[in-house]
Design a protein around this motif. Structure first.
Motif, short mmCIF file in Angstrom:
data_model
loop_
_atom_site.label_atom_id
_atom_site.label_comp_id
_atom_site.label_asym_id
_atom_site.label_seq_id
_atom_site.Cartn_x
_atom_site.Cartn_y
_atom_site.Cartn_z
N PHE A 71 0.61 -1.53 0.01
CA PHE A 71 0.29 -0.17 0.09
C PHE A 71 0.89 1.32 -0.03
O PHE A 71 1.44 1.41 0.71
N HIS A 72 0.78 1.71 -1.09
CA HIS A 72 1.66 3.40 -1.10
C HIS A 72 0.66 4.15 -1.29
O HIS A 72 -0.13 4.16 -2.29
N ALA A 73 1.22 5.67 -0.77
CA ALA A 73 0.66 7.11 -0.78
C ALA A 73 0.85 7.98 -0.41
O ALA A 73 1.84 8.63 -0.31
N GLU A 74 0.81 8.90 -1.57
CA GLU A 74 1.49 10.64 -1.32
C GLU A 74 0.57 11.02 -2.45
O GLU A 74 -0.60 11.16 -2.74
N VAL A 75 0.58 12.30 -1.90
CA VAL A 75 -0.17 14.54 -2.10
C VAL A 75 0.00 14.57 -3.62
O VAL A 75 1.14 14.16 -3.90
N VAL A 76 -0.97 14.00 -4.66
CA VAL A 76 -1.04 14.87 -5.60
C VAL A 76 -1.48 15.90 -6.08
O VAL A 76 -3.26 16.43 -4.82
N ASP A 77 -1.27 16.93 -6.75
CA ASP A 77 -2.47 17.90 -7.24
C ASP A 77 -2.86 17.58 -8.58
O ASP A 77 -3.20 16.78 -9.03
N ASP A 78 -4.44 18.68 -8.99
CA ASP A 78 -4.87 18.08 -9.78
C ASP A 78 -4.77 17.88 -11.24
O ASP A 78 -5.15 17.36 -12.21
N SER A 79 -3.59 17.70 -11.48
CA SER A 79 -2.69 17.30 -12.59
C SER A 79 -1.85 16.17 -12.79
O SER A 79 -1.29 15.62 -13.31
N GLY A 80 -2.16 15.75 -11.21
CA GLY A 80 -1.37 14.47 -11.05
C GLY A 80 0.46 14.69 -10.31
O GLY A 80 1.25 13.18 -10.53
N HIS A 86 7.81 20.09 1.50
CA HIS A 86 8.32 21.86 1.75
C HIS A 86 6.70 22.46 1.39
O HIS A 86 6.76 23.51 1.74
N GLU A 87 5.84 21.92 0.98
CA GLU A 87 5.06 22.77 0.43
C GLU A 87 3.77 22.25 0.72
O GLU A 87 2.52 23.11 1.54
N THR A 88 3.18 21.22 1.34
CA THR A 88 2.09 19.87 1.92
C THR A 88 2.81 19.04 2.44
O THR A 88 3.54 18.10 1.68
N TYR A 89 3.01 18.96 3.97
CA TYR A 89 3.48 18.48 4.19
C TYR A 89 2.24 16.89 5.04
O TYR A 89 0.92 17.66 5.53
N LEU A 90 2.52 16.07 4.93
CA LEU A 90 1.81 15.42 4.89
C LEU A 90 1.99 14.30 6.91
O LEU A 90 2.63 13.67 6.63
N HIS A 91 1.04 14.87 6.90
CA HIS A 91 1.34 14.70 8.74
C HIS A 91 1.09 13.28 9.12
O HIS A 91 1.04 12.24 9.32
N GLY A 139 3.09 8.26 6.95
CA GLY A 139 2.97 10.12 6.96
C GLY A 139 3.99 9.97 6.26
O GLY A 139 4.03 9.99 5.22
N SER A 140 5.12 11.08 6.67
CA SER A 140 6.08 11.87 5.38
C SER A 140 6.85 11.13 4.59
O SER A 140 7.12 11.52 3.93
N GLU A 141 7.27 9.98 5.45
CA GLU A 141 7.98 9.30 5.19
C GLU A 141 7.41 8.06 4.00
O GLU A 141 7.94 6.79 3.31
N THR A 142 6.60 8.06 3.50
CA THR A 142 5.63 7.22 3.34
C THR A 142 6.09 7.08 1.51
O THR A 142 6.21 5.89 1.10
N ARG A 143 6.71 8.09 1.29
CA ARG A 143 7.71 8.08 -0.40
C ARG A 143 8.21 6.29 -0.97
O ARG A 143 8.84 5.33 -1.21
N GLY A 363 11.54 8.37 4.47
CA GLY A 363 11.52 6.59 4.55
C GLY A 363 11.52 6.53 5.89
O GLY A 363 12.95 7.21 6.93
N MET A 364 11.26 5.47 6.38
CA MET A 364 11.58 4.54 7.23
C MET A 364 12.66 3.59 6.84
O MET A 364 11.75 2.45 5.98
N SER A 365 13.69 3.03 7.82
CA SER A 365 13.92 1.19 7.30
C SER A 365 13.10 0.20 8.29
O SER A 365 12.66 0.65 8.93
N THR A 366 12.93 -0.48 7.03
CA THR A 366 12.15 -1.72 7.48
C THR A 366 12.35 -3.30 7.92
O THR A 366 13.97 -3.31 7.22
#
Length: 466
Positions: A71-80, A86-91, A139-143, A363-366
């Motif tokens: 399961f992977h996730a990230e914030v994107v704009d309406d153009s993908g 440093h613009e939108t922090y994913l808490h 959170g921020s480490e998701t990518r 990122g976080m090591s696993t």
């Protein structure tokens, strides 16, 4: 002599195949193909300093009885386009499972769920009530955090035997994002410092408790962090884009349970309470005070927080990862005898590109132990340690630890009892196919060796196995 040689060759060929098959069985693989789909959350709109912290019910998610592999996730704009931290922090983003009574209308406010109509189906524990009850989340480490569940394991969902009568399984998404464009204090905004948000009451309108200076209670939905005077950044539409990989469930897959531990867990469950309280269970967040000059000389300004936890079930750890905020310096989960179950360290960005933002945990090591090598027993006292750099104060930090636990190790003969699909309407048990295939291959090897022996005799050479 020829018959004896044929028998010897056949035995030799079968022996070769036996070694080959045993090597294959040591690391069994799931036979079903991995499927993948990418989805978008509902739109949320953020301007400089603003906060999104909403719950979305019945989100798009794989359906049926399946096993989640990643399961992977990230914030994107309406153009993908991916949005930099440093613009939108994913808490954080979390995805939780719930059961909804059939025929009921959706409700996107988790706090208005009627328990008679909705039943949250939490993970394996161990926090009180539904606190930290999600199945997925980072959170921020998701990518740059690996979430892959190795074969032959998977996170089982959609099992009809686990859905209460009259209900159906659905999924709830919470996205907590903070727009820090033009922020007076970008780190202070991401750490939810109450003075920067000008907050004195929580989202329920209750006064903040004395001494509460930063954390989730000050950066809830629609709050506003302080931005530079005259900053002209505009509002924009954003989404959480998430990609899920899964396989169709079958008996060859070993299910894993999800456990989320919290370093702030007091170990107390007061009067059966399931909610938050200063002394009740998992507090979720805590503050790190800045170190003194004396501490700097002795421990290098590392704040160490520990808590003892009791494992409710026995099993084998197959995956582990920590969740920390900026300032995090790694986390370790120890067994009762002091052995390291898993250590997870933050990966900090060093540049400006998306996924490498300087100063942020990207990122976080696993941990991926060899199957069966890390076992935890029911009732075992675990120790969770979370470390933070304390050269400056941090508010609202977290020290969570996720592990996946299987109740058994892979059975090397599992694959022999998995069905093979030759045609969409024909299903053949693997034992029959395996026996026929092995016998055929053995005969082919034997015939090949006999042919070489015959050729060797004709050319005057003595066969090796005469």
């Amino acid at each position: 002599m020829a018959h004896r040689s044929q028998g010897s060759l056949l035995s030799f060929a079968m022996l070769i195949l036996a070694f080959d098959v045993s090597g294959t069985l040591a690391s069994p693989k799931i036979g079903n193909p991995v499927k993948s789909a990418t989805f978008l959350s509902p739109e949320f709109v953020l301007g400089p300093g603003s906060v999104e912290d909403r719950y979305y019910s019945n989100i798009d998610f794989p359906r049926g009885h399946v096993g989640i592999k990643s399961f992977h996730a990230e914030v994107v704009d309406d153009s993908g386009n991916p949005i930099a931290l440093h613009e939108t922090y994913l808490h954080h983003w979390v995805v939780a499972k719930y059961h909804q009574r059939r025929g009921m209308a959706e409700n996107d406010d988790k706090h208005k769920f009627q328990l008679s109509e909705y039943k949250l189906a939490r993970n394996g524990g161990i926090c009180q009530g539904n606190v930290l009850g999600q199945h997925f989340g980072l959170g921020s480490e998701t990518r740059k955090t690996d979430t892959h569940v190795p074969d032959p394991y998977a996170i089982e969902i959609g099992n009809p035997d686990e859905v209460p009568e009259g209900f159906e399984e659905k999924w709830l998404l919470n996205v907590h994002a903070i727009d820090t464009r033009g922020a007076v204090d970008r780190l202070g905004c991401t750490e939810c410092r109450c003075d920067l948000y000008n907050i004195t009451v929580d989202k329920y309108g209750q006064p903040l408790r004395p001494g509460y200076v930063g954390g989730l209670r000050c950066c809830y939905d629609q709050t506003q962090c302080k931005v530079q005077q005259g900053y002209g950044g505009g509002r924009r539409s954003l989404y959480l884009r998430y990609t899920v990989e899964w396989v169709e469930w079958d008996c060859s897959i070993i299910p894993v349970k999800i456990f989320i531990f919290d370093v702030t867990d007091t170990g107390k469950r007061l009067n059966g309470s399931t909610g938050h309280g200063p002394e009740n269970g998992c507090q979720v967040e805590y503050n790190v005070e800045s170190c003194s000059s004396a501490n700097a000389a002795s421990d290098g300004c590392i704040d160490v927080k520990r808590t003892s936890l009791t494992m409710p079930v026995s099993g084998y750890v197959i995956y582990g990862v920590a969740h920390q905020h900026t300032g995090g310096a790694g986390s370790t989960l120890y067994g009762e005898d002091g052995r390291v179950i898993c250590s997870s360290d933050p990966i900090y960005g060093t540049g400006k590109d998306v996924g490498d933002e300087a100063g942020y945990i990207v990122g976080m090591s696993t941990c991926y132990p060899e199957p069966g090598s890390v076992q935890i027993t029911s009732g075992e006292k675990l120790l969770l340690e979370s470390n933070y750099n304390s050269t400056q104060k941090h508010t609202g930090v977290m020290g969570l630890f996720y592990i996946l636990v299987a109740d058994r190790t892979p059975n090397p003969t599992n694959f022999l009892y998995s069905p093979i699909h030759i045609h969409k309407n024909i299903k053949v048990s693997t034992p029959a196919v395996a026996i026929v295939a092995l016998f055929g291959l053995a005969m082919a090897i034997a015939v090949g060796l006999l042919s070489r022996m015959k050729k060797g005799r004709e050319e005057g050479y003595q066969p090796i196995m005469a």
